[in-house]
Write an enzyme that holds these catalytic residues in place. Structure first.
Site, PDB file in Angstrom:
ATOM      1  N   HIS A  64       0.854  -1.208   0.000  1.00 56.39           N
ATOM      2  CA  HIS A  64       0.000   0.000   0.000  1.00 56.39           C
ATOM      3  C   HIS A  64       0.878   1.241   0.000  1.00 56.39           C
ATOM      4  O   HIS A  64       2.103   1.150   0.091  1.00 56.39           O
ATOM      5  CB  HIS A  64      -0.998  -0.016   1.156  1.00 56.39           C
ATOM      6  CG  HIS A  64      -0.389   0.124   2.527  1.00 56.39           C
ATOM      7  ND1 HIS A  64       0.415  -0.840   3.083  1.00 56.39           N
ATOM      8  CD2 HIS A  64      -0.472   1.117   3.455  1.00 56.39           C
ATOM      9  CE1 HIS A  64       0.789  -0.447   4.300  1.00 56.39           C
ATOM     10  NE2 HIS A  64       0.274   0.741   4.538  1.00 56.39           N
ATOM     11  N   HIS A  66       1.494   3.936   1.902  1.00 55.98           N
ATOM     12  CA  HIS A  66       2.051   4.729   2.998  1.00 55.98           C
ATOM     13  C   HIS A  66       3.578   4.808   2.925  1.00 55.98           C
ATOM     14  O   HIS A  66       4.251   3.866   2.522  1.00 55.98           O
ATOM     15  CB  HIS A  66       1.602   4.162   4.349  1.00 55.98           C
ATOM     16  CG  HIS A  66       0.158   4.450   4.645  1.00 55.98           C
ATOM     17  ND1 HIS A  66      -0.598   3.690   5.497  1.00 55.98           N
ATOM     18  CD2 HIS A  66      -0.669   5.419   4.163  1.00 55.98           C
ATOM     19  CE1 HIS A  66      -1.835   4.190   5.546  1.00 55.98           C
ATOM     20  NE2 HIS A  66      -1.898   5.230   4.738  1.00 55.98           N
ATOM     21  N   ASP A  68       6.017   4.787   5.006  1.00 55.42           N
ATOM     22  CA  ASP A  68       6.905   3.838   5.700  1.00 55.42           C
ATOM     23  C   ASP A  68       6.909   2.463   5.022  1.00 55.42           C
ATOM     24  O   ASP A  68       7.557   1.533   5.504  1.00 55.42           O
ATOM     25  CB  ASP A  68       6.533   3.725   7.196  1.00 55.42           C
ATOM     26  CG  ASP A  68       5.127   3.206   7.429  1.00 55.42           C
ATOM     27  OD1 ASP A  68       4.216   3.588   6.671  1.00 55.42           O
ATOM     28  OD2 ASP A  68       4.936   2.413   8.377  1.00 55.42           O
ATOM     29  N   HIS A  69       6.213   2.356   3.889  1.00 52.12           N
ATOM     30  CA  HIS A  69       6.219   1.110   3.106  1.00 52.12           C
ATOM     31  C   HIS A  69       6.845   1.280   1.720  1.00 52.12           C
ATOM     32  O   HIS A  69       7.213   0.305   1.089  1.00 52.12           O
ATOM     33  CB  HIS A  69       4.794   0.564   2.957  1.00 52.12           C
ATOM     34  CG  HIS A  69       4.210   0.150   4.282  1.00 52.12           C
ATOM     35  ND1 HIS A  69       4.026  -1.164   4.638  1.00 52.12           N
ATOM     36  CD2 HIS A  69       3.828   0.891   5.347  1.00 52.12           C
ATOM     37  CE1 HIS A  69       3.535  -1.215   5.869  1.00 52.12           C
ATOM     38  NE2 HIS A  69       3.400   0.020   6.320  1.00 52.12           N
ATOM     39  N   HIS A 122      -7.440  -0.494   5.476  1.00 51.52           N
ATOM     40  CA  HIS A 122      -6.384   0.413   5.952  1.00 51.52           C
ATOM     41  C   HIS A 122      -6.163   1.510   4.910  1.00 51.52           C
ATOM     42  O   HIS A 122      -6.094   2.687   5.236  1.00 51.52           O
ATOM     43  CB  HIS A 122      -5.117  -0.405   6.181  1.00 51.52           C
ATOM     44  CG  HIS A 122      -3.944   0.383   6.664  1.00 51.52           C
ATOM     45  ND1 HIS A 122      -3.877   0.954   7.917  1.00 51.52           N
ATOM     46  CD2 HIS A 122      -2.765   0.692   6.048  1.00 51.52           C
ATOM     47  CE1 HIS A 122      -2.716   1.585   8.048  1.00 51.52           C
ATOM     48  NE2 HIS A 122      -2.021   1.441   6.932  1.00 51.52           N
ATOM     49  N   ASP A 149      -0.219  -3.657   6.385  1.00 56.01           N
ATOM     50  CA  ASP A 149      -0.861  -3.113   7.587  1.00 56.01           C
ATOM     51  C   ASP A 149      -2.329  -3.523   7.675  1.00 56.01           C
ATOM     52  O   ASP A 149      -3.158  -2.767   8.196  1.00 56.01           O
ATOM     53  CB  ASP A 149      -0.775  -1.575   7.589  1.00 56.01           C
ATOM     54  CG  ASP A 149       0.637  -1.071   7.851  1.00 56.01           C
ATOM     55  OD1 ASP A 149       1.517  -1.889   8.179  1.00 56.01           O
ATOM     56  OD2 ASP A 149       0.851   0.149   7.728  1.00 56.01           O
ATOM     57  N   HIS A 187       4.614  -4.531  11.090  1.00 56.22           N
ATOM     58  CA  HIS A 187       4.976  -3.796  12.312  1.00 56.22           C
ATOM     59  C   HIS A 187       5.073  -4.727  13.517  1.00 56.22           C
ATOM     60  O   HIS A 187       4.378  -5.733  13.592  1.00 56.22           O
ATOM     61  CB  HIS A 187       3.922  -2.717  12.638  1.00 56.22           C
ATOM     62  CG  HIS A 187       3.943  -1.546  11.716  1.00 56.22           C
ATOM     63  ND1 HIS A 187       4.781  -0.467  11.898  1.00 56.22           N
ATOM     64  CD2 HIS A 187       3.224  -1.279  10.602  1.00 56.22           C
ATOM     65  CE1 HIS A 187       4.573   0.423  10.934  1.00 56.22           C
ATOM     66  NE2 HIS A 187       3.634  -0.052  10.129  1.00 56.22           N
TER      67      HIS A 187
HETATM   68 ZN   LIG Z   1      -0.004   1.815   6.420  1.00 57.72          ZN
END
Ligand SMILES: [Zn+2]
Length: 276
Positions: A64, A66, A68-69, A122, A149, A187
């Site tokens: 996805h 985001h 941090d990905h 998410h 996530d 995570h």
């Molecule tokens: Zn995320």
């Protein structure tokens, strides 16, 4: 440690956790010489892991949009000319191989076959990758799930873009995978998730045992991930929201009406966790 999968070509694949930021896991799937990375939020730890092990990057897989990905994608592409697999509908410009439900891919370089699942909630376009054993058939060796996530060990992702109904359906889909499927989420949120789970199901013996075991792992600096679908089904309230006792617990806490429908229970669980 996760089991390895033997590819049709006979190579043994392994999954290596690469910690990043405060609590992210970036995943490297490798055969000892080639590697694919899942959700490289940061390039530096991936480049270091590749260097340390003498691995060449052959593919990038994204779940996805985001940061941090995906944040490490540009720097990785500067070093390696590789395809970027990712969701068709999540607005990621770097994706060269757009994917959605029902697609199957053979990851270049490592010979791993993956099925793609749509798991919105998410984010709108979130996807998951599922490896169903050596020949893709159920019951044939280890099964791996890379779910970003969406499903976490003991919990689930926040609903930033989707509805409770979408997330519940996505989690139901993942819960239906073979129980031995190893769950590689993105995570290390496990202990926090399990504290909430114990608030919901204080009498769940499997949950209490899991809290004890996972706490010991963290005391020794060991990842609690991967989990398995079997463990999640036994202990994760977001897969157990149809259980009558959970509905009663939420009603007793004033979070839902008595006899609330399962979806209302799921939504109330997610809302409670947001403020727990
Ligand atoms: Zn995320």
């Amino acid at each position: 440690m996760p089991a390895s999968i033997s590819t049709p070509a006979g190579a043994a694949l392994q999954v290596l956790p690469v910690p990043a930021f405060n609590d992210n896991y970036l995943w490297l799937v490798h055969d000892g010489s080639h590697a694919a990375v899942v959700d490289p939020g940061d390039a530096e730890p991936i480049l270091a892991a590749l260097r340390d092990r003498g691995l060449t990057l052959t593919a990038i897989l994204l779940t996805h949009h985001h940061r941090d990905h995906i944040g490490g994608v540009p720097a990785l592409l500067q070093r390696f000319d590789v395809p970027v697999f990712g969701p068709r509908n999540d607005g990621i410009a770097a994706v060269t191989q757009p994917l959605g439900e029902g697609d199957r891919i053979a990851v270049p370089g490592i010979g791993l076959d993956l099925a793609v699942l749509d798991v919105p909630g998410h984010t709108h376009g979130h996807i998951a990758y599922y490896a169903g054993g050596a020949d893709g058939a159920p019951g044939m060796g280890p099964h791996w799930l890379f779910c970003g996530d969406t499903l976490f060990a003991g919990g689930c992702g926040r609903l930033f873009e989707g509805t409770p109904a979408q997330m519940a359906a996505s989690l139901d889909k993942l819960a239906a995978l073979p129980p031995e499927t190893e769950v590689f989420c993105a995570h290390e949120y496990t202990l926090s998730n399990l504290r909430f789970a114990l608030e919901i199901e204080p009498g769940n013996e499997a949950l209490r045992a899991r809290m004890e075991a996972e706490t010991k792992k963290r005391q020794h600096g060991v990842p609690t991930v991967p989990s398995t679908i079997a463990v999640e089904r036994a202990t994760n309230p977001f897969l157990r929201y149809r259980d009558e006792r959970i509905a009663q617990r939420l009603a007793a806490a004033g979070k839902v009406a008595a006899n609330a429908a399962p979806l209302a229970v799921f939504a109330a669980l997610r809302e409670w966790k947001n403020h727990f």
